[in-house]
Design a protein around this motif. Structure first.
Motif, PDB file in Angstrom:
ATOM      1  N   ALA A 136     -62.542 -86.515  -9.196  1.00 40.69           N
ATOM      2  CA  ALA A 136     -61.786 -85.542  -9.999  1.00 40.69           C
ATOM      3  C   ALA A 136     -60.392 -86.089 -10.324  1.00 40.69           C
ATOM      4  O   ALA A 136     -59.865 -85.870 -11.410  1.00 40.69           O
ATOM      5  CB  ALA A 136     -61.682 -84.218  -9.248  1.00 40.69           C
TER       6      ALA A 136
ATOM      7  N   ASN B 237     -71.511 -76.750 -12.454  1.00 38.33           N
ATOM      8  CA  ASN B 237     -71.507 -77.891 -11.525  1.00 38.33           C
ATOM      9  C   ASN B 237     -71.962 -77.515 -10.127  1.00 38.33           C
ATOM     10  O   ASN B 237     -72.504 -78.338  -9.402  1.00 38.33           O
ATOM     11  CB  ASN B 237     -70.110 -78.499 -11.438  1.00 38.33           C
ATOM     12  CG  ASN B 237     -69.665 -79.067 -12.771  1.00 38.33           C
ATOM     13  OD1 ASN B 237     -70.489 -79.302 -13.653  1.00 38.33           O
ATOM     14  ND2 ASN B 237     -68.377 -79.270 -12.928  1.00 38.33           N
TER      15      ASN B 237
ATOM     16  N   ASN C 145     -65.861 -86.629  -4.136  1.00 34.57           N
ATOM     17  CA  ASN C 145     -65.726 -85.716  -5.277  1.00 34.57           C
ATOM     18  C   ASN C 145     -64.267 -85.532  -5.673  1.00 34.57           C
ATOM     19  O   ASN C 145     -63.937 -85.510  -6.858  1.00 34.57           O
ATOM     20  CB  ASN C 145     -66.343 -84.357  -4.950  1.00 34.57           C
ATOM     21  CG  ASN C 145     -67.865 -84.388  -5.009  1.00 34.57           C
ATOM     22  OD1 ASN C 145     -68.453 -85.370  -5.452  1.00 34.57           O
ATOM     23  ND2 ASN C 145     -68.490 -83.321  -4.540  1.00 34.57           N
TER      24      ASN C 145
ATOM     25  N   GLY D  58     -74.319 -84.259  -3.660  1.00 32.63           N
ATOM     26  CA  GLY D  58     -73.503 -84.447  -2.457  1.00 32.63           C
ATOM     27  C   GLY D  58     -72.755 -83.193  -2.036  1.00 32.63           C
ATOM     28  O   GLY D  58     -72.580 -82.949  -0.837  1.00 32.63           O
ATOM     29  N   PHE D  59     -72.317 -82.414  -3.008  1.00 30.45           N
ATOM     30  CA  PHE D  59     -71.529 -81.235  -2.676  1.00 30.45           C
ATOM     31  C   PHE D  59     -72.235 -80.332  -1.656  1.00 30.45           C
ATOM     32  O   PHE D  59     -71.619 -79.799  -0.743  1.00 30.45           O
ATOM     33  CB  PHE D  59     -71.205 -80.428  -3.942  1.00 30.45           C
ATOM     34  CG  PHE D  59     -70.594 -79.095  -3.635  1.00 30.45           C
ATOM     35  CD1 PHE D  59     -69.257 -79.001  -3.240  1.00 30.45           C
ATOM     36  CD2 PHE D  59     -71.358 -77.934  -3.681  1.00 30.45           C
ATOM     37  CE1 PHE D  59     -68.704 -77.779  -2.917  1.00 30.45           C
ATOM     38  CE2 PHE D  59     -70.801 -76.704  -3.364  1.00 30.45           C
ATOM     39  CZ  PHE D  59     -69.469 -76.623  -2.976  1.00 30.45           C
TER      40      PHE D  59
ATOM     41  N   ASP E 190     -57.452 -81.053  -3.698  1.00 34.12           N
ATOM     42  CA  ASP E 190     -57.087 -82.211  -4.520  1.00 34.12           C
ATOM     43  C   ASP E 190     -56.346 -81.732  -5.757  1.00 34.12           C
ATOM     44  O   ASP E 190     -56.459 -80.565  -6.151  1.00 34.12           O
ATOM     45  CB  ASP E 190     -58.336 -83.013  -4.922  1.00 34.12           C
ATOM     46  CG  ASP E 190     -59.281 -82.259  -5.829  1.00 34.12           C
ATOM     47  OD1 ASP E 190     -58.909 -82.036  -7.002  1.00 34.12           O
ATOM     48  OD2 ASP E 190     -60.385 -81.892  -5.378  1.00 34.12           O
TER      49      ASP E 190
ATOM     50  N   GLY F   6     -76.894 -87.144  -6.568  1.00 35.36           N
ATOM     51  CA  GLY F   6     -76.063 -86.258  -7.382  1.00 35.36           C
ATOM     52  C   GLY F   6     -75.957 -84.839  -6.868  1.00 35.36           C
ATOM     53  O   GLY F   6     -75.699 -83.910  -7.616  1.00 35.36           O
TER      54      GLY F   6
ATOM     55  N   LYS G  93     -78.760 -83.438 -12.934  1.00 36.76           N
ATOM     56  CA  LYS G  93     -79.409 -84.741 -12.788  1.00 36.76           C
ATOM     57  C   LYS G  93     -80.821 -84.605 -12.229  1.00 36.76           C
ATOM     58  O   LYS G  93     -81.116 -83.699 -11.472  1.00 36.76           O
ATOM     59  CB  LYS G  93     -78.578 -85.635 -11.875  1.00 36.76           C
ATOM     60  CG  LYS G  93     -77.307 -86.099 -12.540  1.00 36.76           C
ATOM     61  CD  LYS G  93     -76.260 -86.482 -11.526  1.00 36.76           C
ATOM     62  CE  LYS G  93     -74.919 -85.868 -11.931  1.00 36.76           C
ATOM     63  NZ  LYS G  93     -73.964 -85.766 -10.858  1.00 36.76           N
TER      64      LYS G  93
ATOM     65  N   THR H 164     -58.540 -78.604  -7.146  1.00 36.86           N
ATOM     66  CA  THR H 164     -59.591 -77.852  -6.483  1.00 36.86           C
ATOM     67  C   THR H 164     -59.289 -77.739  -4.996  1.00 36.86           C
ATOM     68  O   THR H 164     -58.829 -78.697  -4.376  1.00 36.86           O
ATOM     69  CB  THR H 164     -60.950 -78.575  -6.685  1.00 36.86           C
ATOM     70  OG1 THR H 164     -61.194 -78.691  -8.085  1.00 36.86           O
ATOM     71  CG2 THR H 164     -62.099 -77.821  -6.029  1.00 36.86           C
TER      72      THR H 164
HETATM   73  P1  ADP Z   1     -71.879 -85.756  -8.026  1.00 33.82           P
HETATM   74  O1  ADP Z   1     -70.556 -85.979  -7.389  1.00 33.82           O
HETATM   75  O2  ADP Z   1     -72.833 -86.874  -7.769  1.00 33.82           O
HETATM   76  O3  ADP Z   1     -71.795 -85.410  -9.489  1.00 33.82           O
HETATM   77  P2  ADP Z   1     -71.854 -83.431  -6.375  1.00 33.82           P
HETATM   78  O4  ADP Z   1     -72.912 -82.494  -5.903  1.00 33.82           O
HETATM   79  O5  ADP Z   1     -71.083 -84.115  -5.310  1.00 33.82           O
HETATM   80  O6  ADP Z   1     -72.553 -84.482  -7.324  1.00 33.82           O
HETATM   81  O7  ADP Z   1     -70.862 -82.657  -7.314  1.00 33.82           O
HETATM   82  C1  ADP Z   1     -71.355 -81.930  -8.403  1.00 33.82           C
HETATM   83  C2  ADP Z   1     -70.309 -81.757  -9.480  1.00 33.82           C
HETATM   84  O8  ADP Z   1     -69.344 -80.787  -9.102  1.00 33.82           O
HETATM   85  C3  ADP Z   1     -69.501 -82.993  -9.786  1.00 33.82           C
HETATM   86  O9  ADP Z   1     -70.155 -83.830 -10.714  1.00 33.82           O
HETATM   87  C4  ADP Z   1     -68.236 -82.402 -10.404  1.00 33.82           C
HETATM   88  O10 ADP Z   1     -68.431 -82.111 -11.774  1.00 33.82           O
HETATM   89  C5  ADP Z   1     -68.093 -81.098  -9.661  1.00 33.82           C
HETATM   90  N1  ADP Z   1     -67.116 -81.212  -8.570  1.00 33.82           N
HETATM   91  C6  ADP Z   1     -67.382 -81.317  -7.255  1.00 33.82           C
HETATM   92  N2  ADP Z   1     -66.246 -81.399  -6.534  1.00 33.82           N
HETATM   93  C7  ADP Z   1     -65.230 -81.379  -7.430  1.00 33.82           C
HETATM   94  C8  ADP Z   1     -63.794 -81.435  -7.321  1.00 33.82           C
HETATM   95  N3  ADP Z   1     -63.186 -81.581  -6.145  1.00 33.82           N
HETATM   96  N4  ADP Z   1     -63.072 -81.352  -8.471  1.00 33.82           N
HETATM   97  C9  ADP Z   1     -63.682 -81.223  -9.676  1.00 33.82           C
HETATM   98  N5  ADP Z   1     -65.014 -81.175  -9.839  1.00 33.82           N
HETATM   99  C10 ADP Z   1     -65.782 -81.239  -8.726  1.00 33.82           C
END
Ligand code: ADP
Ligand code: MG
Length: 599
Positions: free
Chosen positions: A42, A93, A38, A125-126, A80, A123, A99, A174
């Protein structure tokens, strides 16, 4: 105002988090892969914007990621200098899932704990942070918002967002803080952390720094960073700049051994595709493949290519060992799969550019081009002349990779065909210019060897009779069905080999591909097979027609509503009778396929 707002997670997110936080998984470390990926995304985004708007980097020039363990708070801090998120983006987000596929992922997880490792593909992963943490904060500063906001969740049904009470501690980007669960404290240990970051950072093109210690002889008077300085450092403006070399201590000063803390650059190697293909180990390819594709299994094969002359570029293409549902869904819904990451001079540009034709879009990999404009829109890029040339090279390289796999590893090649032969046939139908090459790669079962994928058309032709002009085939839903068919008797008795087409696409395939290497496909279930010269060996009794005329007349008359005509046949040996389709009609198998579709 600093007021905190509370929001409810989308139901699916809640379900997902409960499932994640309440289960025991072997492979919890993948949260770090997801956070690094992620952060890298970014950073890619802000760099991409800066190509057309250099002002975007004014808030912070250095692009990178830092990771530090904070033993006091039992926390991991990942920072980051990427694009960051506004308040609204934090909410969208990290609270809702835009998704599709989440329910599919939930179902997968309920079935099999191992599915957790695929979380990134869906989609979401976070949310893997809740594998190791029971409280998570995300502070973020975007160029599009004057204020830094902080998102917080304890993995229950709601989350909060507030203006960060500490002010704008980040210039842009972030910072994610994971308050670890006691059973995840091992991730605080420097050695573990460094190893893991190393594992997941090798293919990230931005510097990743881990806060780590080293025993050093330092002057007693030295004020070099100690462990306690971490808070100051995490808010340090110079975070991403290379660490400054220490002044050498003069020899007469008293020194002592001390643990000195500094940022340790973990991913120092240059990108794998820039290295000499000879120096890259299979293990490195497998790891790289998994990191670019999010696949779990090793690839079947790969090709690493340096294009020179007409256009300079490097590429690596991988064959995933299994074809995903996503791939076929996209094809079915007329959506393209865009599996290739495009870089221009090491800078990630996009994974939305179509670099491979549809029928090859199951391949995964990267292309790094030298002669491409950096600061144009995706649409302009898609039409760029260099891109068409690259595509041509990639197709050729891919076909070469398939044919060398067929020679070097027949077992792997069979596996490959098991996954991809349908899509290759689709390619042969679609693409005139590669038709012959693709068709030569296909393998079929036949009366010579009923094992799937056992013979190529060249094998068939090698075994054919001297004057044979046709490639005889029969279609059916499986080998057994074909073998029971009366149609094959006469040909087998005459010593002809018959190809057994059992793939649903085969009917369409032979309709579009009239022949191969000068021999025409002939469907033996259709009328008027013209046997070649060697048919002379067979006794013909010309009196048969006259003798059985009463019978054929009677059949023609009685079955008038159902058949065109009844004739004495020379194609049968043991069966008394067969019902066949006229030469230009549908074969029985095609008719059944259409019936099943309600056509
Ligand atoms: P994906 O990466 O597949 O989109 P994630 O669950 O990993 O799904 O992340 C969800 C969303 O959160 C990302 O698409 C992004 O928009 C936002 N996001 C996550 N981590 C960051 C980050 N470090 N900086 C900016 N946006 C982030
Ligand atoms: Mg992600």
């Amino acid at each position: 105002s600093l007021e905190t707002e509370k929001y409810t997670f989308q139901t699916e997110v809640s379900r997902l988090m409960h499932l994640i936080i309440n289960s025991l998984y072997k492979t919890r470390e993948i949260f770090l892969r997801e956070l690094i990926s992620n952060a890298s995304d970014a950073l890619d985004k802000i760099r991409f914007i800066s190509l057309t708007d250099p002002e975007a980097l004014k808030t912070k020039a250095g692009l990178g990621i830092t990771i530090a363990a904070d033993p006091e708070r039992k926390a991991l801090v990942i920072t980051d200098t990427g694009i960051g998120m506004t308040r609204q983006q934090l909410k969208e987000n990290l609270g809702t899932i835009a998704k599709s596929g989440t329910s599919e992922f939930l179902a997968k997880m309920e079935q099999n704990n191992d599915a957790i490792t695929q979380i990134g593909q869906f989609g979401v992963g976070f949310y893997s942070v809740f594998l190791v943490a029971d409280k998570v904060t995300v502070a973020s500063k975007s160029n599009d918002d004057p204020d830094q906001y902080i998102w917080m969740s304890t993995a229950v049904d709601d989350f909060t967002i507030a203006k960060d009470p500490r002010g704008n501690t980040l210039d842009r980007g972030t910072q994610i803080t994971l308050y670890l669960k006691p059973d995840a404290y091992r991730f605080l240990q420097e050695k573990n952390l460094k190893e893991l970051v190393h594992k997941y950072s090798q293919f990230i093109t931005f510097p990743i720094m881990v806060w780590s210690s080293e025993e050093q002889e330092v002057p007693v008077s030295s004020t070099q960073a100690k462990k306690e300085d971490i808070d100051a450092l995490l808010n340090d403006d110079e975070l991403m700049e290379e660490p400054i070399d220490q002044e050498p201590s003069s020899s007469d000063e008293k020194t002592e051994k001390r643990l000195v803390y500094s940022w340790h650059h973990v991913n120092v190697q240059k990108p794998i595709w820039m290295r000499d293909p000879k120096d890259i180990t299979d293990e490195e390819h497998k790891e790289f493949f998994k990191s670019v594709s999010r696949e779990r299994e090793d690839p079947l094969a790969w090709t690493h290519y340096k294009g020179e002359g007409e256009i300079e570029f490097r590429s690596i293409l991988y064959i995933p060992s299994v074809v995903t549902d996503v791939f076929f869904n996209n094809i079915k819904n007329e959506q393209s799969n865009k599996p290739i990451k495009l870089f221009v001079k090491r800078v990630f540009i996009s994974d939305e550019v179509e670099l491979l034709p549809k029928w090859l879009s199951f391949l995964k990999g990267i292309v790094d081009a030298d002669d491409m404009p950096l600061n144009v829109s995706r649409e302009t890029l898609q039409k760029h002349r260099s891109l068409r040339i690259i595509t041509r090279h990639l197709v050729k390289k891919a076909l070469d990779m398939f044919s060398s796999l067929s020679k070097s590893d027949p077992e792997a090649f069979k596996k490959f065909l098991g996954q991809y032969s349908t899509i290759l046939k689709y390619g042969a139908i679609e693409e005139q210019s590669y038709r012959k090459k693709i068709t030569s790669l296909l393998r079929f079962a036949s009366s010579f060897d009923t094992e799937s994928f056992s013979s190529s058309l060249d094998d068939y032709i090698d075994r054919a009779k001297a004057n044979q002009k046709s490639i005889f085939f029969m279609t059916g839903s499986n080998i057994g069905e074909i073998e029971q068919s009366p149609f094959i008797e006469a040909l087998l008795a005459r010593g002809y080999e018959i190809i057994y087409f059992t793939d649903p696409i085969d009917e369409t395939f032979v309709e579009n591909i009239p022949g191969y290497n000068g021999k025409m496909f002939v469907n033996i279930a259709k009328a008027d097979i013209d046997f070649a010269e060697d048919d002379k060996d067979f006794d013909r009794d010309n009196g048969l027609e006259a003798k059985y005329k009463p019978l054929t007349d009677w059949l023609s008359k009685t079955l008038d509503q159902h058949i065109e005509k009844a004739v004495v046949s020379r194609r049968l040996t043991t069966s008394p009778l067969a019902i066949i389709t006229p030469k230009n009609g549908l074969s029985g198998h095609a008719q059944r396929v259409l019936d099943a579709q309600g056509v």
